[in-house]
Write an enzyme that holds these catalytic residues in place. Structure first.
Site, PDB file in Angstrom:
ATOM      1  CE  LYS A 126       0.586   2.104   3.185  1.00 14.36           C
ATOM      2  NZ  LYS A 126       1.648   2.813   3.796  1.00 14.36           N
ATOM      3  CE1 TYR A 214      -1.391   0.515   7.364  1.00 18.72           C
ATOM      4  CE2 TYR A 214       0.108   2.540   7.372  1.00 18.72           C
ATOM      5  CZ  TYR A 214       0.058   1.187   7.207  1.00 18.72           C
ATOM      6  OH  TYR A 214       0.799   0.414   6.703  1.00 18.72           O
TER       7      TYR A 214
HETATM    8  P1  NAD Z   1      12.614   1.847   1.627  1.00 20.71           P
HETATM    9  O1  NAD Z   1      13.240   3.281   1.187  1.00 20.71           O
HETATM   10  O2  NAD Z   1      13.085   1.128   3.076  1.00 20.71           O
HETATM   11  O3  NAD Z   1      13.055   0.739   0.492  1.00 20.71           O
HETATM   12  C1  NAD Z   1      12.703   0.749  -0.798  1.00 20.71           C
HETATM   13  C2  NAD Z   1      13.424   0.024  -1.725  1.00 20.71           C
HETATM   14  O4  NAD Z   1      12.884  -0.145  -2.907  1.00 20.71           O
HETATM   15  C3  NAD Z   1      15.042   0.162  -1.673  1.00 20.71           C
HETATM   16  O5  NAD Z   1      15.582  -0.354  -0.411  1.00 20.71           O
HETATM   17  C4  NAD Z   1      15.199  -0.447  -3.012  1.00 20.71           C
HETATM   18  O6  NAD Z   1      15.686  -1.725  -2.677  1.00 20.71           O
HETATM   19  C5  NAD Z   1      14.196  -0.288  -3.665  1.00 20.71           C
HETATM   20  N1  NAD Z   1      14.036   0.850  -4.917  1.00 20.71           N
HETATM   21  C6  NAD Z   1      14.026   0.533  -6.082  1.00 20.71           C
HETATM   22  N2  NAD Z   1      13.949   1.784  -6.752  1.00 20.71           N
HETATM   23  C7  NAD Z   1      14.020   2.716  -5.729  1.00 20.71           C
HETATM   24  C8  NAD Z   1      14.062   4.203  -6.061  1.00 20.71           C
HETATM   25  N3  NAD Z   1      14.243   4.701  -7.121  1.00 20.71           N
HETATM   26  N4  NAD Z   1      14.057   4.896  -4.775  1.00 20.71           N
HETATM   27  C9  NAD Z   1      13.980   4.375  -3.535  1.00 20.71           C
HETATM   28  N5  NAD Z   1      14.090   2.937  -3.540  1.00 20.71           N
HETATM   29  C10 NAD Z   1      14.120   2.110  -4.626  1.00 20.71           C
HETATM   30  O7  NAD Z   1      11.074   1.809   1.735  1.00 20.71           O
HETATM   31  P2  NAD Z   1       9.964   1.101   2.347  1.00 20.71           P
HETATM   32  O8  NAD Z   1       9.680   1.688   3.511  1.00 20.71           O
HETATM   33  O9  NAD Z   1      10.425  -0.291   2.580  1.00 20.71           O
HETATM   34  O10 NAD Z   1       8.525   1.203   1.365  1.00 20.71           O
HETATM   35  C11 NAD Z   1       8.427   0.304   0.229  1.00 20.71           C
HETATM   36  C12 NAD Z   1       7.049   0.159   0.069  1.00 20.71           C
HETATM   37  O11 NAD Z   1       6.491  -0.567   1.193  1.00 20.71           O
HETATM   38  C13 NAD Z   1       6.217   1.494  -0.180  1.00 20.71           C
HETATM   39  O12 NAD Z   1       5.114   1.069  -0.915  1.00 20.71           O
HETATM   40  C14 NAD Z   1       5.583   1.660   1.230  1.00 20.71           C
HETATM   41  O13 NAD Z   1       4.399   2.270   1.250  1.00 20.71           O
HETATM   42  C15 NAD Z   1       5.438   0.226   1.854  1.00 20.71           C
HETATM   43  N6  NAD Z   1       5.588   0.220   3.281  1.00 20.71           N
HETATM   44  C16 NAD Z   1       4.421  -0.283   3.741  1.00 20.71           C
HETATM   45  C17 NAD Z   1       4.510  -0.420   4.941  1.00 20.71           C
HETATM   46  C18 NAD Z   1       2.918  -1.331   5.746  1.00 20.71           C
HETATM   47  O14 NAD Z   1       3.075  -1.169   7.016  1.00 20.71           O
HETATM   48  N7  NAD Z   1       2.455  -2.212   5.168  1.00 20.71           N
HETATM   49  C19 NAD Z   1       5.590   0.025   5.951  1.00 20.71           C
HETATM   50  C20 NAD Z   1       6.439   0.858   5.374  1.00 20.71           C
HETATM   51  C21 NAD Z   1       6.330   0.503   3.885  1.00 20.71           C
END
Ligand code: NAD
Length: 364
Positions: A126, A214
């Site tokens: 999401k 949320y």
């Molecule tokens: P993050 O920045 O920690 O990780 C993103 C990852 O995506 C990077 O480590 C990399 O592997 C990859 N990536 C590829 N292209 C990229 C770019 N152009 N810029 C940045 N990263 C890139 O982010 P996250 O917090 O893990 O979020 C990732 C997804 O998960 C998002 O859609 C976020 O909304 C979702 N999320 C959901 C929850 C939940 O509770 N359901 C919590 C956190 C994040």
């Protein structure tokens, strides 16, 4: 940060298992995890490993060292480590039945389409995408491929939110008059160059799509209603290097058919607050924290007396969510958190921004 999938360093949270998970159970669905950031390593992969119906079968990353380390920790063979450039080759890899998209939001639509083009089922983080149009593309791709699409809305599988919904819809506070939600924290000293969450092309308007979603969802499931009208404001402080592209704060009032109202607030520039409160004719139900990874809480207040309500372990939400996906793939059970739900939410977010931009309520 460009709007394309690129390799990123080790995320700022998330730990790997000390020993690889046991061999998958018979019939378990092999999942390729796309994007190895904080949420993928911290929550999504442990969930896939914990649920009986799923296992991590492959990883897809732009950072070969990170990918190798994560793959080894999950017992994923070297020939199941893909890069963004070789992703299409998963089409010929029978170990992979499904793809879990854990990339920044602005990349969800393209990578979901590519996963369907490779003939796989998709679970996508999401928010589903950045616009209703992108969501429609994803739903069409799912239908064209004849494969499942689920949005990873974990709170729909979280025991405390499920209990709260049961209480709220069951009349625990009488007739619901008002809901108030807050999903706030303060972003540190970062700019769009350091954090994709501050980049409009990857995060949309900002906190509403991310954390505020949320509270927006809670307002709907705790009332059991969909809003008919929204009235909203946004803030974007001038000369703040964090908010050159996105809003710092979004506040929305939702009006429901019953006459109940919801006030939804979300901010990247406020003291941490995570609550969903429901106020009714016979009492109130206070949730704080409301949407956390662990330790969500319900307090019922009736006749001036506060009473905590036990509901179960919040941490179950992750494995339950992926098990729901596995059941949908294996047994054809309906998906609660469907692409249609993701589309519904992006339409609502779009209406909130239109209201804020015009300074007028928007009818839905
Ligand atoms: P993050 O920045 O920690 O990780 C993103 C990852 O995506 C990077 O480590 C990399 O592997 C990859 N990536 C590829 N292209 C990229 C770019 N152009 N810029 C940045 N990263 C890139 O982010 P996250 O917090 O893990 O979020 C990732 C997804 O998960 C998002 O859609 C976020 O909304 C979702 N999320 C959901 C929850 C939940 O509770 N359901 C919590 C956190 C994040």
């Amino acid at each position: 940060i460009p709007r394309k999938a690129i390799g990123m360093p080790w995320p700022n949270w998330g730990t790997l298992p000390d020993t690889p998970p046991p061999a998958p159970k018979p019939g378990s669905i092999g999942v390729a995890v796309v994007g190895l950031g904080g949420y993928a390593i911290g929550k999504a992969m442990p969930a896939l490993a914990a649920a009986d119906g799923t296992h991590v079968a492959a990883v897809v990353s732009g950072n070969p060292e990170k990918a190798a380390k994560v793959a080894a920790a999950y017992g994923v063979p070297e020939d199941a480590v893909y890069s963004y450039d070789t992703f299409a080759d998963i089409a010929g890899d029978d170990r992979i039945e499904a793809v879990y998209i854990v990339l920044p939001t602005g990349l969800h639509a393209d990578w979901t389409e590519m996963a369907f083009a490779a003939g796989k089922h998709v679970i996508c983080e999401k928010p589903m995408a950045l616009t209703p149009g992108e969501c429609e593309r994803m739903i069409a791709a799912s239908e064209a491929a004849g494969k499942k699409l689920m949005i990873a809305y974990r709170c729909h599988f979280e025991p405390v939110n499920l209990k709260a919904t049961e209480l709220s819809l069951g009349g625990a506070v009488g007739t619901i008059q008002r809901v108030e939600t807050a999903n706030n924290y303060r972003v540190g000293n970062e700019t769009p160059a350091d954090n994709w969450r501050l980049v409009r092309a990857l995060a949309g308007g900002g906190p509403l799509e991310d954390y505020g979603l949320y509270g927006l969802q809670a307002a709907m499931y705790l009332t059991g209603e969909l809003p008919v009208r929204v009235n909203a404001t946004t803030e974007q402080p001038a000369n703040d290097p964090r908010f050159t592209e996105i809003f710092s704060t979004v506040r929305a009032e939702l009006e429901f058919p019953s006459g109940a109202m919801a006030k939804v607030e979300t901010s990247y520039n406020a003291d941490p607050n995570n609550m969903s409160n429901v106020y009714g004719t016979e009492g109130s139900m206070l949730m704080q924290p409301a949407n956390g990874y662990s330790g969500n809480k319900i307090t019922l207040v009736r006749g001036g007396v506060s009473q905590p309500v036990a509901a179960g372990d919040s941490e179950l939400q992750f494995a339950r969510m992926v098990q729901h996906f596995a059941d949908a793939v294996r047994k054809g059970t309906p998906i609660i958190t469907s692409g249609e739900m993701g589309l519904r939410d992006l339409k609502l977010i779009d209406a909130i921004y239109r209201s804020a931009a015009s300074g007028k309520p928007v009818d839905l």
